[in-house]
Motif scaffolding. Sequence first.
Motif, short mmCIF file in Angstrom:
data_model
loop_
_atom_site.label_atom_id
_atom_site.label_comp_id
_atom_site.label_asym_id
_atom_site.label_seq_id
_atom_site.Cartn_x
_atom_site.Cartn_y
_atom_site.Cartn_z
N ASP A 139 2.67 -16.71 7.57
CA ASP A 139 2.21 -15.86 8.68
C ASP A 139 2.82 -14.80 8.64
O ASP A 139 2.32 -13.59 8.69
CB ASP A 139 2.58 -16.63 10.00
N THR A 140 4.16 -14.67 8.46
CA THR A 140 4.75 -13.27 8.29
C THR A 140 4.31 -12.53 7.06
O THR A 140 4.01 -11.43 7.05
CB THR A 140 6.37 -13.43 8.19
N GLY A 141 4.41 -13.19 5.81
CA GLY A 141 3.97 -12.51 4.62
C GLY A 141 2.64 -11.85 4.64
O GLY A 141 2.21 -10.89 4.36
N TYR A 142 1.66 -12.86 5.27
CA TYR A 142 0.26 -12.40 5.60
C TYR A 142 0.05 -11.11 6.31
O TYR A 142 -0.37 -10.05 6.39
CB TYR A 142 -0.73 -13.24 5.99
N ARG A 143 1.06 -11.11 7.67
CA ARG A 143 0.97 -10.41 8.86
C ARG A 143 1.31 -8.84 8.20
O ARG A 143 0.74 -7.90 8.49
CB ARG A 143 1.68 -10.58 9.95
N VAL A 144 2.40 -8.82 7.16
CA VAL A 144 2.84 -7.39 6.91
C VAL A 144 1.95 -7.18 5.82
O VAL A 144 2.39 -5.83 5.38
CB VAL A 144 4.41 -7.67 6.20
N GLY A 179 0.90 -1.18 0.09
CA GLY A 179 0.02 -0.12 -0.15
C GLY A 179 0.75 1.15 0.00
O GLY A 179 0.32 2.47 0.24
N CYS A 180 2.22 1.33 -0.34
CA CYS A 180 2.98 2.40 -0.17
C CYS A 180 3.23 3.10 -1.78
O CYS A 180 3.14 2.33 -2.76
CB CYS A 180 4.44 2.16 0.24
N ARG A 181 2.90 4.29 -1.53
CA ARG A 181 3.21 5.04 -3.03
C ARG A 181 4.53 4.79 -3.29
O ARG A 181 5.61 5.31 -2.66
CB ARG A 181 2.93 6.39 -2.75
N LYS A 207 5.61 3.60 7.05
CA LYS A 207 4.27 3.31 7.69
C LYS A 207 4.44 3.63 9.17
O LYS A 207 3.54 3.32 10.21
CB LYS A 207 3.68 2.08 7.45
N GLY A 208 5.79 3.60 9.58
CA GLY A 208 6.02 3.50 11.24
C GLY A 208 5.90 2.25 11.81
O GLY A 208 5.68 2.24 12.97
N THR A 232 18.62 12.72 -10.20
CA THR A 232 19.02 11.72 -11.34
C THR A 232 19.93 12.69 -12.13
O THR A 232 19.91 13.75 -11.97
CB THR A 232 17.93 11.47 -12.15
N ASN A 233 20.40 12.12 -13.03
CA ASN A 233 21.44 12.47 -13.90
C ASN A 233 20.63 13.53 -14.89
O ASN A 233 21.42 14.66 -15.37
CB ASN A 233 22.05 11.73 -15.07
N LEU A 234 19.25 13.86 -14.64
CA LEU A 234 18.85 15.06 -15.38
C LEU A 234 18.35 16.01 -14.42
O LEU A 234 17.71 16.72 -14.75
CB LEU A 234 17.36 14.27 -16.04
N LYS A 235 19.05 15.84 -13.20
CA LYS A 235 18.83 17.00 -12.31
C LYS A 235 17.38 16.97 -11.69
O LYS A 235 16.90 17.97 -11.57
CB LYS A 235 19.37 18.24 -12.88
N VAL A 236 16.50 15.77 -11.87
CA VAL A 236 15.23 15.75 -11.09
C VAL A 236 15.59 15.26 -9.79
O VAL A 236 16.28 14.25 -9.71
CB VAL A 236 14.50 14.81 -12.10
N ARG A 237 14.84 15.91 -8.84
CA ARG A 237 14.58 15.36 -7.59
C ARG A 237 13.27 14.81 -7.32
O ARG A 237 12.27 15.18 -7.07
CB ARG A 237 14.94 16.60 -6.65
N TYR A 238 13.47 13.36 -6.99
CA TYR A 238 12.48 12.60 -6.58
C TYR A 238 12.50 12.46 -4.96
O TYR A 238 13.59 12.20 -4.42
CB TYR A 238 12.33 11.31 -7.15
N ARG A 239 11.16 12.89 -4.42
CA ARG A 239 11.26 12.68 -2.86
C ARG A 239 10.53 11.60 -2.39
O ARG A 239 9.61 11.08 -3.01
CB ARG A 239 10.51 14.08 -2.06
N GLY A 240 11.19 11.14 -1.39
CA GLY A 240 10.67 9.87 -0.73
C GLY A 240 10.69 9.55 0.67
O GLY A 240 11.94 10.17 1.19
N LYS A 241 10.03 9.04 1.33
CA LYS A 241 10.30 8.88 2.96
C LYS A 241 11.40 7.96 2.97
O LYS A 241 12.04 8.02 3.98
CB LYS A 241 8.84 8.36 3.57
N THR A 242 11.44 7.02 2.05
CA THR A 242 12.60 5.91 2.15
C THR A 242 13.07 5.77 0.89
O THR A 242 12.36 5.90 -0.24
CB THR A 242 12.08 4.54 2.79
#
Lengths: 627, 461
Positions: free
Chosen positions: A451-456, A31-33, A397-398, A142-152
């Motif tokens: 279980d882990t796969g489902y939990r996350v 569910g992350c952008r 998501k914290g 990027t090499n085109l001097k584009v800045r993409y912002r992201g939390k991670t």
Amino acid sequence: MTYEYPTEYDVIVVGGGHAGCEAALAAARMGCRTLLLTINADAIGLMSCNPAIGGLAKGHLVREIDALGGEMAKAIDATGIQFRQLNTSKGPAVRSSRAQADKQRYRLWMKQALESVYGLDVKQAMADAVLVEGGKAVGVETNLKVRYRGKTVVLCTGTFLKGLVHIGLVNFPAGRAGDFPSMKLSDSLRTLGFTVGRLKTGTTPRLDGKTIDFSRTIRQDGDAEPVPFSFENSKITRPQIPCYMTYTSAATHAAIRSGLSRSPLYSGVIQGIGPRYCPSIEDKVVRFSEKERHQVFLEPEGLSTAEYYPNGVSTSLPYDIQVKMLRTIPGLERVEIVRPGYAIEYDFVDPVQLHPSLETKIVENLFHAGQINGTSGYEEAAAQGIVAGINAAGKAKGLPPVVLGRAEAYIGVLIDDLVTKGAQEPYRMFTSRAEYRLLLREDNADLRLSDTGYRVGLLPEGRYRQFLRKREGLVDFVRRLEETRVAHDAPIRRLAEAAGGGPVRTGISYAELLRRPEVTVGMLLSCDGGLAAGVPGVAQQAELAIKYEGYIRRQEEEAKKIRKYEEMRFPHDFPFEGVYGLSTEVRDKLVRVRPASIGQAQRIPGVTPAAVALLLVALKKGKTRSR
Amino acid sequence: MEGGRFRGESTIVAPATPPGAGAVSILRLSGPDAFPLARRLTGVDPAAHPPRTLSRCGIRNASGAEIDSGLAVFFPEPHSFTGEDVVEIHLHGNPILVEEVAAAACALGAVPAAPGEFSRRAFFNGKMDLTQAEGLCDLIAARTAASARAALRQLNGGIRAAISPLRERIRNLLVLLEASIDFPEEEGIAPISAVELIERVSEINGSLSRFLESYERGHLLRDGATVAIAGVANVGKSRLLNRLLGEERAIVTETPGTTRDYLSGELVLSGIPVRLVDTAGLRETEDPVEREGVARSRRIVAEADLTLFLLDGSRAAHDGDRRAYDEIASRPHLLLLNKCDLPPSENGGDFHGEGKRKTFPVSAKTGEGTDALLREMARELAPEGGATLSEAPMTRLRHAAAVRRAVEALSRASRSAGEGMSLEFPAADVREAADALSELTGEIAPEEVLDAIFSSFCIGK
Ligand SMILES: Cc1cc2nc3c(=O)[nH]c(=O)nc-3n(C[C@H](O)[C@H](O)[C@H](O)COP(=O)(O)OP(=O)(O)OC[C@H]3O[C@@H](n4cnc5c(N)ncnc54)[C@H](O)[C@@H]3O)c2cc1C
Ligand SMILES: Nc1nc2c(ncn2[C@@H]2O[C@H](COP(=O)(O)OP(=O)(O)OP(=O)(O)O)[C@@H](O)[C@H]2O)c(=O)[nH]1
Ligand SMILES: [Mg+2]
């Protein structure tokens, strides 16, 4: 002028290789952008080397990725052209799946998987720098001097960082043959404080199939009953095609020796350290000079191409020597090379600078996965990719990080080895790296990780429900084996006795019978129609659980003992520099790795039990002080 | 620890000689400030003085007053017992003086050493492994010369020397197994066969088992042995005790039931410290005091390494003798016919617990037969075989348990391979065996083991 891209992402993945694809898919499906940047959008999910997925210990990784909700297993099931089970004679825990892939179809499947997820943007771009503010990653430029912002940000740049391709004494920068290299990103990392090193790997020439005389080779078919990788598939229906086997000869070796003076490896041009377990043909000829011949497998690169991959003759010898050498091999007398073999040197980042979550210790919110961490192989890359994707999404998501244990998954072993021991040479997975190997089988990857796969939130609801049904079926089947008694006129008695071993007592349970080495669950099923397990795979799994119960239980107990030490955790700011009594070498090692737990500290080479005892004392003292 | 320097944050001080008056007492300092501290206490400049040689000095207390004249010796790190800077100050053997100088050292910043602290530092500094640390502990506590020799061999690394080559062989076997498993047949690595595996395992297990035998004697050398004297009343148990000890330890009378509580004395049998225990005669009785005595006797016998069961050879055995014998018959024991100085009327023919037993005629009165008896006791306690005296025997249960675990794991490997199980299973066993041996030398040592070992040290070692 820089352009600030208007969208703010949760997760930015750099690199559309095997690590990047899993990372981006995991983050987006959680569910992350998500943004995936890659140098060449036509090369997403491309296999740089061997057109195959799986293999010893690697098959395990693929199934674990699948159990967590990843894509690799589904992609190979959909595009595999020859499936084989390896090591079948060596036992249930080390049995592995391997499949030849249709290279182009595989890549297209991956690209489509990415394209079909909403909230996941794929863009062709070259990242030049990680943007850091206040010690935290906030995006890339990027090499085109584009800045993409992201939390991670997740870096999955493979062999591309300052990639340098060698063919004989000719060399040129490239990410891999035919792709641009990424020349700036590793400098950005070095500036941020990362330790950047150099490794090397190599690949074989690709051959034109119509110039191969297959009649002079040995045909090798896949398994009659191909076994799929993904737990959601029960059958492979696509037609399977053969591989072929041939050998090098004395003439081949002579040709190779005649070119050694112009080999970048032997003339000292290549500085990076290559993998010992995957030597080039020139390496094999020099190091094992007593061997008269080496096997070569001719593997098809796909259904819609005539290219063949000659597995076993990875080389960076000069082009003329490659031609000369290949044409001494039976079946290849008139062969034409489509693409030459080559070696590639590339930058990697010391993985001890990572937390077990694959987040870097130096820059918060920055994750590294794949070959950038010193591994080699698609499966190793994808395995890290999915973990980095899960944890980057979790961070955005914290949520707390997901760390798989060494007794839980090969993925856990892989990452723990990397972050604890670093990579002195390209790291490949082996089953012997896992001390709880008997617990970590291909067949039970779903039991270990669903279980882990489902939990996350990665493993879809439907898949999880299918898994739960299987787990219940397994419990039920085992119970029935334990409760059903052998009647005195039961046909299984005769069958079991005929298979060898002593007479079968009336009234013993099927489970007891199954513990006899010569009795199989297949025999029970064939004699007792009422026993049928219902869910596929369950009968075999029950058989393993019962037959090897003693071994499995011992390893489980051992794993439980060790877990205690994993739970003794160091606080983030634990002052390893100041621990009372440590020798300088040990202290330096601890300061370099900054282990997360006593357990991890114990595994750092050179950290003695005495040092561990001191750490325990320091850890306890710290606790009482803070109380 | 790869020659690394151990960095104590504190400098510790403690007397190295036992408390009490003697000709000389030694005070030991270890830690980063040992040299400057010693300089203040003795006036000798360690830098200007050759290491490891004695120098005369005046010794001062906290207020700087000279209180003794003695000697000082400096051991610069890492060539010292702890691996740190160490100073020993030799004083005249008055506890008050030692006390005063130690107090002065503390006033200058040293701290009193905790139990085992010197050895702990030596261990942490890689000066010794776990078995060596144990050996040191045992050397100091040894009660006989042979025990001391065994401890010394251990202190000198004898156990590690015996175990390391075996662990190496196990590791090599593991490497073979792993190579067979992790590389496909196609790459030309011939998998190790079950036959070869079984053969190698049995060789290693043979050596391990021989080493394990050394524990029988080794642990007795360390822990000593208990030998109980049992039998019904009046057969001469107490008199035999006195005879074997060579002193009038127990009361001897003609009255049955003389010995009410158990009594013991020490003797040395082929190097093994032996506690010889005389017990109350085993018989049913109404007397509450004697009853309690009998109950205690039973406990002693149950825990003894060996029991000397006495019959009175001058009278025919009766049911009481038989009942008493039945109680001990399943334990290791020797059957003695006492009072052989008198005309015999019992040969012990009915008394053979497990198999035919030799009987030993003795006379507690004249000493006849006691030499043969002592020889037999020594043989029973420490059978021939096991490690020869040139090797270090295993002395602790921990050692034997680790080696046993390795032997069991290896046997399992062999069994599984024999049953045709695939290599990954024996490989798990072989790995366990390697781990067990690593634990023995402390390369993998759970912290509890360390704690247990170090808490048994006393100050100043
Ligand atoms: C010549 C060669 C030989 C190999 N031999 C073997 C072998 O023998 N055995 C084996 O197991 N493995 C081998 N491999 C390794 C295998 O290909 C890799 O381990 C695996 O593909 C790594 O996956 P990855 O996702 O980390 O990186 P890759 O698959 O290399 O993908 C990296 C991706 O990142 C993108 N990228 C890189 N830098 C940037 C940037 N700055 N901005 C945007 N995008 C970027 C690239 O476009 C690419 O899509 C070989 C690889 C090569 C090239
Ligand atoms: N002639 C002779 N008399 C002995 C010998 N041993 C013991 N006696 C005598 O037997 C009597 C009992 O001896 P103890 O040593 O007190 O016997 P005990 O077994 O300890 O008896 P309780 O303590 O009562 O159980 C004493 O009178 C001893 O002198 C021996 O070897 N020869
Ligand atoms: Mg008595």
